[in-house]
Each structure stands twice: as C-alpha cells, then as structure tokens.
Design a protein around this motif. Structure first.
Motif, short mmCIF file in Angstrom:
data_model
loop_
_atom_site.label_atom_id
_atom_site.label_comp_id
_atom_site.label_asym_id
_atom_site.label_seq_id
_atom_site.Cartn_x
_atom_site.Cartn_y
_atom_site.Cartn_z
N GLY A 25 -0.60 11.15 49.74
CA GLY A 25 -1.30 12.18 50.56
C GLY A 25 -0.48 13.19 51.27
N GLU A 26 0.60 12.27 52.05
CA GLU A 26 1.47 13.40 52.52
C GLU A 26 2.07 14.23 52.00
OE1 GLU A 26 5.56 11.73 54.59
OE2 GLU A 26 3.71 10.99 55.70
N LEU A 27 2.28 14.24 50.49
CA LEU A 27 3.04 15.00 49.54
C LEU A 27 1.90 16.29 49.31
CD1 LEU A 27 4.96 12.74 47.22
CD2 LEU A 27 5.87 14.45 48.75
N VAL A 28 0.76 15.80 49.37
CA VAL A 28 -0.22 16.92 49.22
C VAL A 28 -0.11 18.09 50.25
CG1 VAL A 28 -2.66 17.70 48.98
CG2 VAL A 28 -1.76 15.50 47.70
N ASP A 29 -0.11 17.31 51.55
CA ASP A 29 -0.23 18.35 52.55
C ASP A 29 1.16 19.15 52.70
OD1 ASP A 29 -2.56 17.54 53.48
OD2 ASP A 29 -1.54 15.93 54.83
N LEU A 30 2.37 18.52 52.64
CA LEU A 30 3.65 19.10 52.59
C LEU A 30 3.92 20.26 51.46
CD1 LEU A 30 5.95 15.57 53.06
CD2 LEU A 30 5.92 17.70 54.45
N ARG A 31 3.14 19.67 50.39
CA ARG A 31 3.49 20.84 49.15
C ARG A 31 2.68 22.06 49.50
NH1 ARG A 31 3.17 15.90 44.95
NH2 ARG A 31 5.44 15.60 44.74
N ALA A 32 1.45 21.90 50.28
CA ALA A 32 0.74 22.82 50.62
C ALA A 32 1.34 23.92 51.68
CB ALA A 32 -0.75 22.59 51.41
N LEU A 33 2.00 23.21 52.60
CA LEU A 33 2.98 24.15 53.55
C LEU A 33 4.20 24.67 52.76
CD1 LEU A 33 3.11 21.28 56.35
CD2 LEU A 33 2.05 23.52 56.47
N HIS A 34 4.69 23.90 51.88
CA HIS A 34 5.98 24.56 51.12
C HIS A 34 5.44 25.77 50.31
CE1 HIS A 34 7.90 24.90 47.14
NE2 HIS A 34 8.91 24.26 47.81
N ASP A 35 4.12 25.82 49.50
CA ASP A 35 3.56 26.96 49.16
C ASP A 35 3.26 28.18 50.26
OD1 ASP A 35 3.87 25.64 46.93
OD2 ASP A 35 1.51 25.11 46.56
N ARG A 36 2.67 27.76 51.21
CA ARG A 36 2.48 28.72 52.31
C ARG A 36 3.76 29.27 52.92
NH1 ARG A 36 0.00 26.32 56.64
NH2 ARG A 36 0.75 28.15 58.00
N ALA A 37 4.77 28.63 52.84
CA ALA A 37 6.11 29.05 53.36
C ALA A 37 7.06 29.88 52.21
CB ALA A 37 6.93 27.90 53.87
N ARG A 38 6.27 29.68 51.17
CA ARG A 38 6.99 30.55 50.15
C ARG A 38 8.38 30.13 49.83
NH1 ARG A 38 4.75 35.26 52.79
NH2 ARG A 38 2.68 35.58 52.02
N LEU A 39 8.38 28.71 49.92
CA LEU A 39 9.80 28.24 49.61
C LEU A 39 10.30 28.20 48.08
CD1 LEU A 39 9.50 25.20 52.01
CD2 LEU A 39 11.45 26.78 52.10
N PRO A 40 11.38 27.89 47.65
CA PRO A 40 11.61 27.81 46.15
C PRO A 40 11.30 26.78 45.45
CG PRO A 40 13.89 27.72 47.55
CD PRO A 40 12.53 28.06 48.49
N ASP A 41 10.77 26.87 44.32
CA ASP A 41 10.39 25.70 43.48
C ASP A 41 11.48 24.53 43.41
OD1 ASP A 41 8.04 26.89 43.00
OD2 ASP A 41 8.51 27.68 41.23
#
Length: 185
Positions: free
Chosen positions: A87-103
């Motif tokens: 569940g935490e990974l879902v939240d972290l990946r959403a932040l990752h995408d919003r921050a436009r971090l590299p894949d």
C-alpha cells in the motif's frame, strides 16, 4: 542541483555504515513556491526513490515467511508488513509520478543500511524454522530502523506536503512494527 546533492548527503548521513556513492542529484520538479503542493525538493525526491527501492527489496523476503518461518506471530506480522508496504508503494509511486522522477530508480539494488539484498533473500531461502525466523527478524529490524531514520530526514528537510505526511505515517508504522518485531528477536 545543489539542494538535491545536500538532500542526498543528508539522507545518506542517517547511518554511519559506509554506503555506495550517492547517485547524481535530481533537480526539484516544479516552479511553484517551496512547500506548496506539487513542489518537490531534493530531499523529497531522494526519499521517495530510496523508500520505493527499500520497500520493493523487502517484499521477496516477506514472501518467504509463510513457507519458511516457524513462529505464527511472525508469520502474521510479516503478512501485515507485506500488505502495508504494498500500500505504501502505491502512495510512493503516485508521488514519484507527480514529481516526474525517471523510470529507472538509481537506488534499486544499491547496497545501503536496511536494504534487503538478493543475497540476503537467497540466504533466507536456504533455511527454515527458528533459524529462518532469526534471520528475518534481523533483516526486518535493520529495514525498519533505517526507514525511520530516512523518514525523519524527510520530515526535517522535505518541502512537499504530501511527501512529508507520508513520511510521518512511515515513522509511526515502522516504530510500531519495530516494537512488534522485538517480540521475535
């Protein structure tokens, strides 16, 4: 760029154990005012990537507990941890995408304190019962302790509100899990 380098250094300084050289710094991802929604500072970006890597690397170890472990309480705790980390990974990946971090995550597979390595998972695969439980608790404790340290750094130096809020939840959860894990040490 300088702020990101300082953030990465600050996160790395959370433990005195030597670690691999930090990755190249990533620039903050928004032109909005610091601290406003959508603004990610260097600490935010580093914490998101490091925590994703640490959580992803823990899951294979937790997946072994039902078939290799002996203690029913540790099996229950590992199931809770697995579900919570997913569940935490879902939240972290959403932040990752919003921050436009590299894949590609520069922290994936990086040996660092608290990071469960493929070698540790292989070692755990080779044992069962009480010896397995002891090994898992040791790796789990290191993961949770480092997770608290990293999240505390985010709390002190991060600027993006949702990232800071997630770090606070991470601190609370990991402290609670550390208390529970001590029962099996």
């Amino acid at each position: 760029m300088l702020a990101a380098a300082v953030a990465v250094a600050a996160l790395g300084a959370c433990d005195n154990t030597p670690a691999a050289a930090p990755p190249a710094p990533v620039a903050a991802s928004s032109a909005a005012a610091p601290g406003s929604p959508g603004t990610f500072g260097g600490t935010d970006l580093a914490w998101i990537e490091i925590t994703i890597a640490m959580d992803e690397e823990l899951l294979p170890l937790l997946a072994l507990v039902p078939s290799h472990g002996a203690d029913p309480g540790l099996k229950e705790l590992s199931a809770q941890l697995s579900e919570a980390h997913q569940g935490e990974l879902v939240d972290l990946r959403a932040l990752h995408d919003r921050a436009r971090l590299p894949d590609e995550n520069p922290h994936k597979g990086m040996p660092m304190p608290g990071m469960v390595t493929p070698e540790q998972v292989a070692e755990a695969t080779a044992v069962r019962g009480a010896a397995f439980d002891t090994l898992v608790v040791r790796h789990l404790t290191a993961h949770l302790q480092q997770g608290v340290k990293l999240a505390e750094s985010e709390g002190k130096s991060g600027v993006e509100p949702q990232t800071r809020a997630l770090a606070e939840r991470v601190i609370d959860n990991r402290r609670d899990w550390l208390t529970q894990a001590k029962k099996y040490a």
